[in-house]
Motif scaffolding. Sequence first.
Motif, PDB file in Angstrom:
ATOM      1  N   LYS A  12      63.925  56.392  64.432  1.00 39.29           N
ATOM      2  CA  LYS A  12      63.283  55.713  63.461  1.00 39.29           C
ATOM      3  C   LYS A  12      62.135  54.775  64.122  1.00 39.29           C
ATOM      4  N   PRO A  13      60.728  54.926  63.938  1.00 40.72           N
ATOM      5  CA  PRO A  13      59.857  54.055  64.260  1.00 40.72           C
ATOM      6  C   PRO A  13      60.218  52.821  64.287  1.00 40.72           C
ATOM      7  N   SER A  14      59.732  52.021  65.189  1.00 39.00           N
ATOM      8  CA  SER A  14      59.849  50.534  65.381  1.00 39.00           C
ATOM      9  C   SER A  14      58.298  49.721  65.377  1.00 39.00           C
ATOM     10  N   LEU A  15      58.458  48.443  65.469  1.00 38.67           N
ATOM     11  CA  LEU A  15      57.550  47.456  65.650  1.00 38.67           C
ATOM     12  C   LEU A  15      56.592  47.854  66.841  1.00 38.67           C
ATOM     13  N   GLU A  16      57.154  48.552  67.962  1.00 43.08           N
ATOM     14  CA  GLU A  16      56.429  48.671  69.265  1.00 43.08           C
ATOM     15  C   GLU A  16      55.256  49.709  68.813  1.00 43.08           C
ATOM     16  N   ASP A  17      55.930  50.782  67.996  1.00 38.28           N
ATOM     17  CA  ASP A  17      55.104  51.897  67.471  1.00 38.28           C
ATOM     18  C   ASP A  17      53.741  51.432  66.820  1.00 38.28           C
ATOM     19  N   LEU A  18      53.865  50.231  65.822  1.00 39.35           N
ATOM     20  CA  LEU A  18      53.072  49.818  65.071  1.00 39.35           C
ATOM     21  C   LEU A  18      51.992  49.100  66.016  1.00 39.35           C
ATOM     22  N   ARG A  19      52.570  48.373  66.996  1.00 39.53           N
ATOM     23  CA  ARG A  19      51.824  47.635  68.062  1.00 39.53           C
ATOM     24  C   ARG A  19      50.944  48.495  68.815  1.00 39.53           C
ATOM     25  N   GLU A  20      51.257  49.858  69.194  1.00 41.32           N
ATOM     26  CA  GLU A  20      50.621  50.990  69.603  1.00 41.32           C
ATOM     27  C   GLU A  20      49.510  51.343  68.805  1.00 41.32           C
ATOM     28  N   PHE A  21      49.767  51.619  67.647  1.00 47.67           N
ATOM     29  CA  PHE A  21      48.679  51.951  66.364  1.00 47.67           C
ATOM     30  C   PHE A  21      47.701  50.941  66.218  1.00 47.67           C
ATOM     31  N   ASP A  22      48.149  49.927  65.933  1.00 42.88           N
ATOM     32  CA  ASP A  22      47.475  48.738  65.527  1.00 42.88           C
ATOM     33  C   ASP A  22      47.896  47.327  66.403  1.00 42.88           C
ATOM     34  N   PRO A  23      47.263  47.190  67.463  1.00 47.23           N
ATOM     35  CA  PRO A  23      47.689  46.264  68.411  1.00 47.23           C
ATOM     36  C   PRO A  23      47.658  44.823  67.522  1.00 47.23           C
ATOM     37  N   VAL A  24      46.479  44.479  66.797  1.00 46.64           N
ATOM     38  CA  VAL A  24      46.216  43.225  66.224  1.00 46.64           C
ATOM     39  C   VAL A  24      47.450  42.880  65.268  1.00 46.64           C
ATOM     40  N   VAL A  25      47.680  43.671  64.280  1.00 48.06           N
ATOM     41  CA  VAL A  25      48.730  43.471  63.293  1.00 48.06           C
ATOM     42  C   VAL A  25      50.115  43.640  63.789  1.00 48.06           C
ATOM     43  N   GLY A  26      50.322  44.723  64.506  1.00 47.41           N
ATOM     44  CA  GLY A  26      51.734  44.497  65.260  1.00 47.41           C
ATOM     45  C   GLY A  26      51.827  43.511  66.246  1.00 47.41           C
ATOM     46  N   GLY A  27      50.924  43.003  66.868  1.00 41.10           N
ATOM     47  CA  GLY A  27      51.095  41.806  67.694  1.00 41.10           C
ATOM     48  C   GLY A  27      51.380  40.661  66.952  1.00 41.10           C
ATOM     49  N   SER A  28      50.854  40.542  65.848  1.00 42.44           N
ATOM     50  CA  SER A  28      50.964  39.163  64.890  1.00 42.44           C
ATOM     51  C   SER A  28      52.245  39.434  64.437  1.00 42.44           C
ATOM     52  N   LEU A  29      52.939  40.583  63.977  1.00 42.76           N
ATOM     53  CA  LEU A  29      54.217  40.562  63.643  1.00 42.76           C
ATOM     54  C   LEU A  29      55.376  40.199  64.470  1.00 42.76           C
ATOM     55  N   ARG A  30      54.819  40.563  65.928  1.00 43.79           N
ATOM     56  CA  ARG A  30      55.756  40.589  67.001  1.00 43.79           C
ATOM     57  C   ARG A  30      55.580  38.853  67.203  1.00 43.79           C
ATOM     58  N   TYR A  31      54.844  38.346  67.163  1.00 46.05           N
ATOM     59  CA  TYR A  31      54.664  36.905  67.099  1.00 46.05           C
ATOM     60  C   TYR A  31      55.409  36.116  66.262  1.00 46.05           C
ATOM     61  N   LEU A  32      55.452  36.493  64.910  1.00 43.93           N
ATOM     62  CA  LEU A  32      55.986  36.070  64.040  1.00 43.93           C
ATOM     63  C   LEU A  32      57.447  36.084  63.972  1.00 43.93           C
ATOM     64  N   LEU A  33      57.892  37.256  64.431  1.00 45.64           N
ATOM     65  CA  LEU A  33      59.342  37.606  64.629  1.00 45.64           C
ATOM     66  C   LEU A  33      60.032  37.155  65.892  1.00 45.64           C
ATOM     67  N   GLU A  34      59.308  36.952  66.714  1.00 49.05           N
ATOM     68  CA  GLU A  34      59.940  36.665  68.275  1.00 49.05           C
ATOM     69  C   GLU A  34      59.684  35.360  68.562  1.00 49.05           C
ATOM     70  N   ASP A  35      58.362  34.909  68.621  1.00 51.31           N
ATOM     71  CA  ASP A  35      57.657  33.642  69.236  1.00 51.31           C
ATOM     72  C   ASP A  35      57.707  32.535  68.303  1.00 51.31           C
ATOM     73  N   TYR A  36      57.569  32.689  67.081  1.00 56.75           N
ATOM     74  CA  TYR A  36      57.357  31.606  66.057  1.00 56.75           C
ATOM     75  C   TYR A  36      58.623  31.054  65.732  1.00 56.75           C
ATOM     76  N   THR A  37      59.048  29.976  66.220  1.00 55.58           N
ATOM     77  CA  THR A  37      60.370  29.444  65.887  1.00 55.58           C
ATOM     78  C   THR A  37      60.581  28.288  64.963  1.00 55.58           C
ATOM     79  N   ASP A  38      59.300  28.017  64.361  1.00 57.32           N
ATOM     80  CA  ASP A  38      59.715  26.847  63.595  1.00 57.32           C
ATOM     81  C   ASP A  38      60.087  27.320  62.400  1.00 57.32           C
ATOM     82  N   ASP A  39      60.913  26.478  61.308  1.00 65.00           N
ATOM     83  CA  ASP A  39      61.505  26.616  60.246  1.00 65.00           C
ATOM     84  C   ASP A  39      60.423  26.568  59.044  1.00 65.00           C
TER      85      ASP A  39
END
Length: 447
Positions: free
Chosen positions: A311-338
């Motif tokens: 199954k493809p993962s978020l890392e694969d999206l980051r490889e194809f589109d670093p901007v979109v993938g990086g933003s999604l990673r930030y939302l998922l892992e680094d943005y901790t506010d509620d």
Amino acid sequence: MILPTIPLLHDDQNVMNMVMALAIVIDEDLNETAMNSLKEWWSSMETNIMTKHILMWKNALSFMLRNGLLVTHNPGVKFLLEALKYLNRANKRAGRTQKVPASTFYVEEIIDRVIPMEDVKLWRFWSTREDTEVTPVIFCRYPFVLNLICKMAIFNSNALFTKVVHQLTHWQTVMCPSGTFPDNPESPPAPVFQLTLRRPSLIKDTFRQLGAADHDYFKRELVVQFVEDMKLSLVNIRDFFLHVFEELLAPESEMFMYNDTKTLVWFPAKPRVEEKSYFLFGVLCGMALYNHNIVHLPFPLALFKKMVGVKPSLEDLREFDPVVGGSLRYLLEDYTDDDVEENLDMTFTVIWDDQKVELDPKETGKPVTSTNKKQFVDAYVNLAFNRSVEKVFEEFRRGFFKVCDRDVVELFQPEELRGVMVGKEDYDWDTLKQVQPSFITQCGAGC
């Protein structure tokens, strides 16, 4: 959990009386509850501890192979392989923050002590039968212990065997020992799949002849002839694959979408060419691998994952589109506010390949919140690599597996498959190229 970390069990002298006994306990004596607990513990191990467990079982298996105990201790070898299989699954289980490299599982002694063609024959034979006490060790069932050389050996020997079957069938049918082309002794021996092409119309001629051919021909020996130069040469095949993929992957072909940097391609959400073109593109990719040609395929790893059922993962999206993938990673892992909904003002409505898409078709404009942000990210990745390309990718996959046997291709890890199809600098290509001749000798002897 403790014993594999003790150096004593990593010594050859303790393989038979200690390590083998432990393998038997794990595979035969533990009840379901205990086994499930053990699997959970394995999955939660730190990388350095997991490595010690793997090395204990791998060293024991290497000892058995080095000392010629594969046949005489068949059940014991299978117990060791089963233990390694449990660890391999635990290592790949979703949720592990760090994983042991796949190469840690490779058992180098296999390539020198197991004949790939014989292992493939056993694999095929026992795939349609129920296992018994006499079922031999079959390493194709445990591809994670096979290094790239082994896997290429298995792939090449399987392809060669298929070509030989075509040749034998042909000669039995036509009964023409002097050749099928008596008027032209320079013609290639049958059976072959010959493409006669004009360089200025390379894609048109290729697609027309592939589309008209019996699909069984794709597995025959490939011969390429250019109208401008009627000589037959292996250089023609390399030249053909080089230029046909160059033209197919150019923007002018309109077959693929490109990332922002124009460095990677992917299948389009709304194709501009007929779906059959993707089937034929898949056939060409399969033929390139089948005929040992490295080609230019600037796809993300997601393509090769999907080819082997990963199954493809978020890392694969980051490889194809670093901007979109990086933003999604930030939302998922680094943005901790509620307060995701209030501060980021994001919805499940996104733009992909210049098209507006609802990631949740049941609720238009659904807001992204702190509780559903993982669902949003997963849906985005699924849109990019699965949902938006379902039809065209299935055509591509169908074409690819008309040439290459799916079960053999699935022996490869995604990174390995990309490496053997596209090329990778740190692979020993001289060694890989030497794999094929030995199988010709083995197969010739067998036939």
